[in-house]
Write a protein that holds these residues in place. Structure first.
Motif, short mmCIF file in Angstrom:
data_model
loop_
_atom_site.label_atom_id
_atom_site.label_comp_id
_atom_site.label_asym_id
_atom_site.label_seq_id
_atom_site.Cartn_x
_atom_site.Cartn_y
_atom_site.Cartn_z
N THR A 99 -40.95 107.46 31.90
CA THR A 99 -41.84 106.51 32.58
C THR A 99 -41.07 105.23 32.90
O THR A 99 -40.20 104.80 32.14
N PHE A 100 -41.43 104.64 34.01
CA PHE A 100 -40.80 103.41 34.48
C PHE A 100 -41.89 102.44 34.93
O PHE A 100 -42.72 102.79 35.77
N GLU B 39 -52.12 100.34 29.70
CA GLU B 39 -53.23 101.29 29.60
C GLU B 39 -52.79 102.69 30.02
O GLU B 39 -53.12 103.68 29.37
N LYS B 40 -52.03 102.77 31.12
CA LYS B 40 -51.55 104.08 31.59
C LYS B 40 -50.57 104.67 30.59
O LYS B 40 -50.60 105.87 30.32
N GLU B 41 -49.69 103.84 30.05
CA GLU B 41 -48.69 104.31 29.09
C GLU B 41 -49.38 104.95 27.87
O GLU B 41 -49.01 106.04 27.44
N SER B 42 -50.41 104.29 27.34
CA SER B 42 -51.06 104.84 26.14
C SER B 42 -51.86 106.10 26.48
O SER B 42 -51.89 107.06 25.70
N THR B 43 -52.48 106.15 27.66
CA THR B 43 -53.22 107.35 28.07
C THR B 43 -52.26 108.51 28.27
O THR B 43 -52.53 109.64 27.84
N ILE B 44 -51.14 108.25 28.92
CA ILE B 44 -50.15 109.30 29.15
C ILE B 44 -49.59 109.78 27.81
O ILE B 44 -49.35 110.97 27.62
N ALA B 45 -49.40 108.87 26.85
CA ALA B 45 -48.91 109.25 25.52
C ALA B 45 -49.88 110.23 24.86
O ALA B 45 -49.46 111.22 24.25
N GLU B 46 -51.18 109.99 25.01
CA GLU B 46 -52.20 110.88 24.44
C GLU B 46 -52.14 112.27 25.09
O GLU B 46 -52.20 113.29 24.41
N ARG C 70 -42.60 115.47 25.32
CA ARG C 70 -41.97 114.25 24.84
C ARG C 70 -42.12 113.16 25.90
O ARG C 70 -41.93 113.41 27.09
N LEU C 71 -42.47 111.96 25.48
CA LEU C 71 -42.63 110.83 26.41
C LEU C 71 -41.55 109.81 26.10
O LEU C 71 -41.31 109.49 24.94
N LYS C 72 -40.91 109.32 27.15
CA LYS C 72 -39.85 108.33 26.95
C LYS C 72 -39.99 107.22 27.98
O LYS C 72 -39.82 107.45 29.18
N ALA C 73 -40.36 106.03 27.51
CA ALA C 73 -40.45 104.86 28.39
C ALA C 73 -39.03 104.31 28.55
O ALA C 73 -38.34 104.03 27.56
N ILE C 74 -38.59 104.18 29.79
CA ILE C 74 -37.22 103.75 30.07
C ILE C 74 -37.18 102.23 30.25
O ILE C 74 -37.84 101.69 31.14
N PRO C 75 -36.38 101.54 29.42
CA PRO C 75 -36.27 100.09 29.58
C PRO C 75 -35.46 99.74 30.84
O PRO C 75 -34.58 100.51 31.25
N PHE D 38 -50.36 118.58 33.47
CA PHE D 38 -50.31 117.16 33.09
C PHE D 38 -51.05 116.31 34.12
O PHE D 38 -51.88 115.46 33.77
N LEU D 39 -50.75 116.52 35.41
CA LEU D 39 -51.36 115.71 36.47
C LEU D 39 -52.88 115.90 36.51
O LEU D 39 -53.62 114.94 36.76
N LYS D 40 -53.34 117.13 36.27
CA LYS D 40 -54.78 117.40 36.24
C LYS D 40 -55.44 116.58 35.12
O LYS D 40 -56.46 115.92 35.34
N GLN D 41 -54.83 116.61 33.94
CA GLN D 41 -55.40 115.85 32.82
C GLN D 41 -55.33 114.35 33.06
O GLN D 41 -56.24 113.61 32.70
N TYR D 42 -54.26 113.89 33.70
CA TYR D 42 -54.16 112.46 34.03
C TYR D 42 -55.26 112.07 35.01
O TYR D 42 -55.93 111.05 34.83
N LYS D 43 -55.46 112.90 36.03
CA LYS D 43 -56.47 112.60 37.05
C LYS D 43 -57.86 112.50 36.42
O LYS D 43 -58.67 111.65 36.81
N GLU D 44 -58.13 113.34 35.42
CA GLU D 44 -59.43 113.34 34.76
C GLU D 44 -59.71 112.04 34.01
O GLU D 44 -60.86 111.75 33.69
N THR D 45 -58.68 111.25 33.72
CA THR D 45 -58.89 109.98 33.02
C THR D 45 -59.51 108.92 33.93
O THR D 45 -60.05 107.93 33.45
N GLY D 46 -59.38 109.12 35.25
CA GLY D 46 -59.92 108.15 36.19
C GLY D 46 -59.01 106.95 36.43
O GLY D 46 -59.35 106.05 37.20
#
Length: 124
Positions: free
Chosen positions: A7-8, A13-20, A28-33, A80-88
């Motif tokens: 993630t960049f 809010e998106k970061e924590s939802t995507i982590a879930e 595995r989720l990796k936020a890139i500094p 993944f994208l389907k589940q993300y979309k369902e978050t609204g």
């Protein structure tokens, strides 16, 4: 190769939802500094044979959010994208999959390429 989402510049809010979502799907989720934007995608995704380069990104942070999928097939990305979309939550416009073609690109190069594509799509 492990399934990873890089993630960049994501909003908190998106970061924590995507982590879930990633936890549920075993990804595995990796936020890139920002300092690592000059590293090759292969290194950022933890792929063998890609050492860390002795460079530090000194530009400005990306002005848009970006997701990069590594080690995932199209069904896994779609799930993944389907589940993300369902978050609204709002859509993340810039998305890519690590390929044999772009694995040697830096995050900065990929971002530039996706921005060009995004702009040309919006003009048509």
């Amino acid at each position: 190769m492990s399934q990873t989402i890089l993630t960049f510049q994501l909003q908190k809010e998106k970061e924590s939802t995507i982590a879930e979502i990633c936890k549920r799907l075993g990804i595995r989720l990796k936020a890139i500094p920002t300092k690592d934007y000059a590293q090759k995608l292969g290194y950022l995704a933890g792929i063998k044979g890609f050492p860390q380069e002795k460079v530090t990104f000194s530009g400005i942070p990306f002005p848009a959010e970006m997701l990069v999928f590594s080690g995932m097939n199209s069904d896994q990305v779609d799930m993944f994208l389907k589940q993300y979309k369902e978050t609204g939550l709002p859509v993340i416009g810039l998305k890519a999959i690590v390929t044999p073609y772009n694995i040697f690109w830096t995050a900065e190069m990929l971002f530039g390429e996706l921005m060009k594509e995004h702009q040309s799509l919006r003009q048509h």
